[in-house]
Motif scaffolding. Structure first.
Motif, PDB file in Angstrom:
ATOM      1  N   TYR A  54       0.836  -1.184   0.000  1.00 11.17           N
ATOM      2  CA  TYR A  54       0.000   0.000   0.000  1.00 11.17           C
ATOM      3  C   TYR A  54       0.882   1.250   0.000  1.00 11.17           C
ATOM      4  O   TYR A  54       2.073   1.167   0.310  1.00 11.17           O
ATOM      5  N   ASP A  57       3.638   2.695   4.363  1.00 15.29           N
ATOM      6  CA  ASP A  57       4.350   1.537   4.899  1.00 15.29           C
ATOM      7  C   ASP A  57       4.780   1.842   6.327  1.00 15.29           C
ATOM      8  O   ASP A  57       5.705   2.618   6.565  1.00 15.29           O
ATOM      9  N   CYS A 206      -1.809  -2.501  12.035  1.00 18.77           N
ATOM     10  CA  CYS A 206      -2.702  -2.413  10.885  1.00 18.77           C
ATOM     11  C   CYS A 206      -4.090  -2.862  11.324  1.00 18.77           C
ATOM     12  O   CYS A 206      -4.352  -2.970  12.524  1.00 18.77           O
ATOM     13  N   ASP A 225      -5.415  -4.813   5.975  1.00 20.25           N
ATOM     14  CA  ASP A 225      -4.641  -3.813   5.229  1.00 20.25           C
ATOM     15  C   ASP A 225      -3.172  -3.791   5.658  1.00 20.25           C
ATOM     16  O   ASP A 225      -2.495  -2.770   5.521  1.00 20.25           O
ATOM     17  N   ASN A 227       0.758  -4.486   5.341  1.00 17.19           N
ATOM     18  CA  ASN A 227       1.713  -4.642   4.253  1.00 17.19           C
ATOM     19  C   ASN A 227       2.352  -6.029   4.294  1.00 17.19           C
ATOM     20  O   ASN A 227       2.569  -6.592   5.356  1.00 17.19           O
ATOM     21  N   ARG A 257       1.567  -0.965  -4.393  1.00 20.57           N
ATOM     22  CA  ARG A 257       1.400   0.361  -3.784  1.00 20.57           C
ATOM     23  C   ARG A 257       0.054   0.988  -4.114  1.00 20.57           C
ATOM     24  O   ARG A 257      -0.077   2.203  -4.171  1.00 20.57           O
ATOM     25  N   HIS A 258      -0.951   0.183  -4.326  1.00 23.49           N
ATOM     26  CA  HIS A 258      -2.301   0.691  -4.516  1.00 23.49           C
ATOM     27  C   HIS A 258      -2.959   0.917  -3.152  1.00 23.49           C
ATOM     28  O   HIS A 258      -2.563   0.324  -2.166  1.00 23.49           O
ATOM     29  N   ALA A 259      -3.992   1.741  -3.151  1.00 25.36           N
ATOM     30  CA  ALA A 259      -4.749   1.938  -1.924  1.00 25.36           C
ATOM     31  C   ALA A 259      -5.506   0.650  -1.578  1.00 25.36           C
ATOM     32  O   ALA A 259      -5.883  -0.117  -2.465  1.00 25.36           O
ATOM     33  N   PHE A 260      -5.696   0.409  -0.287  1.00 25.48           N
ATOM     34  CA  PHE A 260      -6.452  -0.760   0.158  1.00 25.48           C
ATOM     35  C   PHE A 260      -7.850  -0.743  -0.448  1.00 25.48           C
ATOM     36  O   PHE A 260      -8.511   0.295  -0.513  1.00 25.48           O
ATOM     37  N   ASP A 261      -8.311  -1.891  -0.915  1.00 28.48           N
ATOM     38  CA  ASP A 261      -9.664  -2.039  -1.450  1.00 28.48           C
ATOM     39  C   ASP A 261     -10.207  -3.369  -0.963  1.00 28.48           C
ATOM     40  O   ASP A 261      -9.616  -4.415  -1.210  1.00 28.48           O
ATOM     41  N   HIS A 265      -7.992  -5.393  -3.467  1.00 22.63           N
ATOM     42  CA  HIS A 265      -6.583  -5.225  -3.082  1.00 22.63           C
ATOM     43  C   HIS A 265      -6.471  -5.272  -1.565  1.00 22.63           C
ATOM     44  O   HIS A 265      -6.621  -4.260  -0.876  1.00 22.63           O
ATOM     45  N   TYR A 266      -6.227  -6.447  -1.034  1.00 23.77           N
ATOM     46  CA  TYR A 266      -6.226  -6.652   0.417  1.00 23.77           C
ATOM     47  C   TYR A 266      -5.337  -7.855   0.748  1.00 23.77           C
ATOM     48  O   TYR A 266      -4.974  -8.639  -0.120  1.00 23.77           O
TER      49      TYR A 266
END
Length: 293
Positions: A54, A57, A206, A225, A227, A257-261, A265-266
């Motif tokens: 994400y 970090d 986190c 979320d 890393n 390095r995308h935003a948490f979704d 994206h998790y």
């Protein structure tokens, strides 16, 4: 039920299973090369920067105090085809001085083909190395299973000799967490570190954002979320009271390095419950009934 079917489709469509965050400093032979498409960029390595999952970090190196708070934290090492040992994944001395918990995907791929032999690996904790009993591998997959999933991605191994190190207690009960969306503060403890982190081990505060309905073995997946990076498989997720609640299995779009979704994206961890918790308790009882070596 619809949510459970959707989670299974996500696994099937992208081959998202644990092998995305597979153990080791590089993906093992037989891993789908598409899962390595977003590996650490060369210019990031050259500049000494991490390439986190994400944009933010918050990982830091583990300290001696951290190791005392999270006992049992160890590392799986495995030998390459040329015989050279390399760090593979996180692993936990748990319950007894001879029991180790880790991910099944260290030894099997998504199709349950063998990718490593137990005899090629050993457990490291407290600066010492311990061999495994080669035929002691207990996998979380059912006898009739044809695929490895997040919620059966666990394995237990026994050490050839008891480890002289503190061990993680087996949880007294399954995590008291409701299925669905939530915001549970956790600490991801990664004794094996990550390829996309500068240190040998790491720790990060986190949040678990969703608990999926139970699937294989009555075990639920936690979406979080935290890393992650190659080598972070098997890391422990601990609640604010220091209780082990889950074990890391996989992450989507490694190092993107995308935003948490929550849907796309998790990170995925399996809760310490169901058949895994039963197996830990059973192994602890068995060790208690064995004569001392």
């Amino acid at each position: 039920m619809a949510q459970g079917r959707r989670a299974r489709r996500v696994l099937a469509m992208g081959g998202v299973l644990a092998l995305v965050a597979i153990a080791g400093s590089r993906a093992p032979a037989g891993d789908d090369p598409t899962h390595r498409a977003s590996a650490v960029a060369p210019h990031d390595l050259a500049r000494g920067r991490s390439a986190a999952l994400y944009p933010y970090d918050g990982r830091r190196d583990m300290t001696g105090g951290d190791r005392a708070r999270y006992p049992g934290a160890g590392v799986l090492w495995c030998r390459r085809s040329d015989g050279v040992p390399q760090k593979a994944a996180a692993a936990w001395l748990i319950g007894t001085a001879s029991l180790v918990m880790l991910n099944a995907h260290n030894f099997r791929n998504r199709q349950l083909d063998t990718t490593r032999s137990v005899g090629d690996c050993y457990f490291q904790i407290g600066g010492r190395n311990y061999d495994f009993v080669a035929d002691s591998l207990r996998l979380g997959v059912a006898a009739n299973a044809t695929r490895l999933h997040i919620t059966d991605d666990w394995a237990l191994l026994r050490l050839a000799q008891p480890a002289d190190a503190p061990r993680q207690p087996v949880p007294e009960a399954a995590p008291d967490l409701s299925t669905g969306d939530l915001a549970l503060p956790v600490t991801l403890v990664a004794p094996g570190g990550h390829q996309n982190y500068r240190g040998d081990s790491s720790l990060e505060s986190c949040t678990v954002r969703r608990i999926d309905p139970p699937t294989e073995g009555g075990i639920r997946r936690a979406r979080h979320d935290c890393n992650d990076g190659y080598g972070g498989s098997g890391s422990g997720l601990f609640d604010e009271a220091g209780r082990l609640v889950a074990m890391q299995s996989a992450s989507l779009s490694m190092n993107s390095r995308h935003a948490f979704d929550i849907e796309f994206h998790y990170g995925s961890a399996l809760l310490i419950e169901g058949e895994l918790l039963d197996a830990l308790r059973r192994a602890q009882r068995e060790d208690g009934s064995r004569p001392a070596p």
